[in-house]
Write an enzyme that holds these catalytic residues in place. Structure first.
Site, PDB file in Angstrom:
ATOM      1  N   ASN A   7      -5.371 -16.489  -1.692  1.00 35.47           N
ATOM      2  CA  ASN A   7      -4.722 -15.419  -0.934  1.00 35.47           C
ATOM      3  C   ASN A   7      -4.032 -16.036   0.284  1.00 35.47           C
ATOM      4  OD1 ASN A   7      -4.392 -13.435   1.171  1.00 35.47           O
ATOM      5  ND2 ASN A   7      -5.582 -12.025  -0.074  1.00 35.47           N
ATOM      6  N   HIS A  10      -2.913 -14.886   5.252  1.00 34.17           N
ATOM      7  CA  HIS A  10      -3.171 -15.382   6.607  1.00 34.17           C
ATOM      8  C   HIS A  10      -2.101 -16.351   7.092  1.00 34.17           C
ATOM      9  CE1 HIS A  10      -6.796 -13.174   7.083  1.00 34.17           C
ATOM     10  NE2 HIS A  10      -7.188 -13.577   5.903  1.00 34.17           N
ATOM     11  N   HIS A  43      -1.062  -9.480  -0.318  1.00 30.57           N
ATOM     12  CA  HIS A  43      -1.258  -8.043  -0.103  1.00 30.57           C
ATOM     13  C   HIS A  43      -0.049  -7.542   0.675  1.00 30.57           C
ATOM     14  CE1 HIS A  43      -4.149  -4.682   1.555  1.00 30.57           C
ATOM     15  NE2 HIS A  43      -3.040  -4.192   1.022  1.00 30.57           N
ATOM     16  N   ARG A  45       1.134  -4.846   2.599  1.00 31.29           N
ATOM     17  CA  ARG A  45       0.566  -3.652   3.225  1.00 31.29           C
ATOM     18  C   ARG A  45       1.665  -2.690   3.619  1.00 31.29           C
ATOM     19  NH1 ARG A  45      -5.084  -4.678   5.042  1.00 31.29           N
ATOM     20  NH2 ARG A  45      -4.966  -2.575   5.870  1.00 31.29           N
ATOM     21  N   ARG A  49       2.146  -5.886   7.996  1.00 31.34           N
ATOM     22  CA  ARG A  49       1.650  -6.674   9.139  1.00 31.34           C
ATOM     23  C   ARG A  49       1.662  -8.174   8.849  1.00 31.34           C
ATOM     24  NH1 ARG A  49      -4.708  -5.095   9.222  1.00 31.34           N
ATOM     25  NH2 ARG A  49      -3.809  -3.019   9.370  1.00 31.34           N
ATOM     26  N   GLU A  70      -1.779  -7.379  -4.348  1.00 30.36           N
ATOM     27  CA  GLU A  70      -2.703  -6.338  -3.866  1.00 30.36           C
ATOM     28  C   GLU A  70      -1.872  -5.273  -3.174  1.00 30.36           C
ATOM     29  OE1 GLU A  70      -5.503  -7.864  -1.106  1.00 30.36           O
ATOM     30  OE2 GLU A  70      -6.298  -9.316  -2.504  1.00 30.36           O
ATOM     31  N   THR A 101      -9.148  -5.408   4.515  1.00 36.43           N
ATOM     32  CA  THR A 101      -9.637  -4.388   3.588  1.00 36.43           C
ATOM     33  C   THR A 101     -11.149  -4.278   3.742  1.00 36.43           C
ATOM     34  OG1 THR A 101      -7.934  -5.246   2.129  1.00 36.43           O
ATOM     35  CG2 THR A 101      -9.437  -3.618   1.199  1.00 36.43           C
ATOM     36  N   GLU A 151     -12.095  -5.999  -9.443  1.00 33.38           N
ATOM     37  CA  GLU A 151     -12.416  -7.092  -8.518  1.00 33.38           C
ATOM     38  C   GLU A 151     -13.592  -6.613  -7.696  1.00 33.38           C
ATOM     39  OE1 GLU A 151      -9.275  -9.028  -6.270  1.00 33.38           O
ATOM     40  OE2 GLU A 151     -10.694  -9.500  -4.662  1.00 33.38           O
ATOM     41  N   HIS A 190     -13.506 -11.527  -1.256  1.00 38.04           N
ATOM     42  CA  HIS A 190     -13.601 -11.032   0.116  1.00 38.04           C
ATOM     43  C   HIS A 190     -14.750 -11.704   0.848  1.00 38.04           C
ATOM     44  CE1 HIS A 190     -12.818  -8.595   3.585  1.00 38.04           C
ATOM     45  NE2 HIS A 190     -11.759  -8.129   2.979  1.00 38.04           N
TER      46      HIS A 190
END
Ligand code: PXP
Length: 249
Positions: A7, A10, A43, A45, A49, A70, A101, A151, A190
């Protein structure tokens, strides 16, 4: 053996902190693939962001492994997914005020609306995974919704004290088994770290782990010394003069 989805949200978080162009998650995805990532997860969003629409479009063109998107189950996101054709969509709950999340989807309470989103995506050749807590009732609702994957949310396991961790791990093992016996394929993620990932990776039937924060944190740690070395060399030994011509020395 479980595969690894990296992922890269970040990386985009750092870029958006300055609203600039670096670090760019697009070439970083290639670096992750060179490091052995079996897939790239982003992801998109609602509030944009971190990952931006442009990242998704470029990653769709450049990712050579699998691109997992995602997203929330909204009309806007479904239209974007249909246009960009990721290799998988993972539906997640989204709240504007959350840092990340926080919990799994409540599939039970929104089975009808989710089923229609899942049907739209899957009938356009985009497999759908649902991000859920390791809870039997939720897994049954996932099966009823028509999704092919789940998931499992590993956040509770990741945050558990050493006393609680065996119980949270047992729940994930049991949920993996329950999901598979319902015909669902199982990923998880996660909060997984270099310290806590191994018991999850060893769960029989676990197909893919989606991991982000700890990998980006580790990359900063192992890369910082070299980054400083390169900057110090430029500061101490500039190869251009103040008017940007070539240095004579
Ligand atoms: N899976 C899902 C559904 C997520 O929302 C996230 C966080 O973006 C992850 C996995 C990765 O979590 P982490 O960054 O803690 O590894």
């Amino acid at each position: 053996m479980a595969s690894l989805g990296v992922n890269i949200d970040h990386i985009a978080n750092v870029r958006q902190a300055r609203r600039t162009v670096e670090p760019d998650p697009v070439p970083m995805a290639l670096m992750a693939e060179l490091g052995g990532a079996d897939g790239i997860t982003i992801h998109l969003r609602e509030d944009r962001r971190h990952i931006q629409d442009r990242d998704l479009t470029l990653l769709r063109q450049t990712v050579r492994t699998r691109l997992n998107l995602e997203m929330a189950a909204t009309k806007e996101m479904v239209e974007i997914a249909l246009r960009e054709q990721p290799d998988m969509v993972t539906l997640v709950p989204e709240r504007r005020e959350e840092v990340t999340t926080e919990g799994g989807l409540d599939v039970r309470s929104q089975c009808t609306s989710l089923s229609s989103v899942i049907d739209t995506l899957q009938s356009n050749d985009i497999p759908v995974s649902l991000f859920v807590d390791p809870d039997r009732n939720q897994l049954e609702a996932c099966q009823q919704s028509g999704a092919r994957w789940v998931e499992l949310h590993t956040g509770r396991y990741a945050q558990a004290s050493w006393r609680e961790q065996p119980m949270t791990l047992a729940r994930l093992i049991e949920a993996t088994d329950q999901a598979r016996s319902m015909g669902l394929r199982v990923n998880a993620g996660h909060g997984l770290t270099y310290q806590n990932v191994e018991p999850i990776a060893a769960i029989p039937g676990m197909e893919e782990l989606n991991i982000g924060h700890t990998i980006v944190a580790r990359a900063l740690s192992v890369g910082l010394q070299e980054a400083v070395r390169e900057m110090k060399s430029l500061v101490q030994n500039p190869r251009r003069d103040p008017l940007f011509g070539s240095s004579s020395s």
